[in-house]
Design an enzyme around this catalytic site. Structure first.
Site, short mmCIF file in Angstrom:
data_model
loop_
_atom_site.label_atom_id
_atom_site.label_comp_id
_atom_site.label_asym_id
_atom_site.label_seq_id
_atom_site.Cartn_x
_atom_site.Cartn_y
_atom_site.Cartn_z
N ASP A 109 -31.82 -10.89 -0.09
CA ASP A 109 -31.46 -12.28 -0.38
C ASP A 109 -29.95 -12.48 -0.47
O ASP A 109 -29.27 -11.82 -1.25
CB ASP A 109 -32.12 -12.70 -1.71
N LYS A 140 -39.94 -12.47 -7.00
CA LYS A 140 -38.59 -12.99 -7.02
C LYS A 140 -37.93 -12.69 -8.37
O LYS A 140 -38.54 -12.05 -9.23
CB LYS A 140 -38.61 -14.49 -6.72
N LYS A 175 -41.16 -23.93 1.72
CA LYS A 175 -40.35 -25.14 1.53
C LYS A 175 -40.80 -26.19 2.54
O LYS A 175 -40.13 -26.45 3.55
CB LYS A 175 -38.87 -24.81 1.67
N GLU A 208 -37.95 -9.34 -3.65
CA GLU A 208 -36.62 -9.84 -3.32
C GLU A 208 -35.55 -8.99 -3.98
O GLU A 208 -35.62 -8.72 -5.18
CB GLU A 208 -36.51 -11.29 -3.80
N ARG A 210 -46.41 -46.41 15.08
CA ARG A 210 -45.48 -45.80 14.13
C ARG A 210 -46.10 -44.58 13.46
O ARG A 210 -45.41 -43.55 13.28
CB ARG A 210 -45.04 -46.83 13.09
#
Length: 279
Positions: A214, A164, A132, A193, A97
């Site tokens: 974006d 950002k 992410k 961005e 597993r």
């Protein structure tokens, strides 16, 4: 990611599964029973995680014999025999597993990446990942993106500067944010961005290395491409899917960032089957 760096991750995963105390295997299989096993693809896809799976089996029992017919980056079809093993049957089942968890997850990322790469074929536009990622698995997941034919964006917050919306608010303006980043570390690339064409124009005058468009539609991205000189890399992200990725690539941008290839990729279905050997 080297074997030495992988080992603590493998040890943690095996400990989490209590692999050394597999009660079912102990109850149903004699201690000296030998067996053989094979990993087979149950879906078409691209492999990743073979190396860490190999190390999982080695960690459980270094005497297990392994024959790998395919490796990371290989495309496989349903029914493809990926690897064969022989050794203590308890150890094979106790490692199963953990090994498959790594392989299925990472192969899913490689496969998802490959689908995007194939969709952009001949357009000169790269697919790149984001941060992410699953905590603790970033290096493996970013390698899976490479195995799928994609490219890596920055590995971490020290690998490059991505300005950002919140950074712009804190600095006062796009221009001020870019200038501050360039001043802090002139040798480090700076990306900003932009959400509107007016912001793109301001960014161009400040000369960052990369402009990120974006959540813009392909039509707006095409207009932005006309405003940005080739000396500045142009990237798009936000609401880009397999269905529309090619439309974005046709605008002439250099790359598309897709967080979904790491945070939402479905696993690639793989299975392991064992059989006992006569002792």
């Amino acid at each position: 990611m080297t074997d030495l760096l992988l080992q603590p991750l493998i040890d943690t995963a095996l400990a989490e599964d209590m692999a050394w105390y597999d009660l079912t295997a102990k109850a149903t299989i004699s201690q000296d029973q030998l067996g053989k096993a094979s990993i087979i693809a149950k879906q078409n896809g691209v492999l990743s995680g073979c190396n860490i799976a190999k190390q999982v089996f080695e960690t459980m029992d270094e005497s297990v014999q392994q024959t790998w017919h395919h490796t990371d980056g290989n495309h496989v079809l349903v029914g493809t025999l990926i690897a064969e093993f022989s050794g203590n049957m308890r150890m094979l089942l106790s490692a199963e597993r953990t090994a498959l968890n790594f392989m299925q997850h990472l192969s899913g990322i490689a496969t998802a990446t490959s689908l995007f790469v194939d969709a952009l074929q001949d357009k000169g536009c790269d697919i790149v990942d984001t941060r992410k990622t699953t905590p603790g698995l970033r290096a493996l997941e970013k390698q899976a993106v490479l195995d799928g034919g994609g490219k890596n964006h920055r590995l971490d917050l020290a690998s490059g500067m991505l300005i950002k919306e919140n950074h712009i608010i804190a600095a006062g303006s796009i221009t001020d944010a870019i200038t501050a980043c360039q001043k802090l570390s002139p040798a480090t690339w700076v990306e900003v961005e932009c959400e509107t064409l007016d912001e793109v124009i301001e960014a161009v005058h400040a000369c960052p290395d990369i402009i990120l468009l974006d959540n813009m539609t392909p039509d707006v991205v095409k207009q932005a491409r006309e405003l940005v000189p080739s000396s500045i890399l142009l990237e798009a992200s936000g609401n880009i899917t397999l269905d529309n990725a090619r439309n974005y690539a046709e605008t002439g941008i250099n790359r598309i960032a897709v967080g979904a290839i790491t945070h939402s990729a479905p696993v690639l279905d793989l299975s392991m089957r064992v059989s006992a050997l006569q002792t």
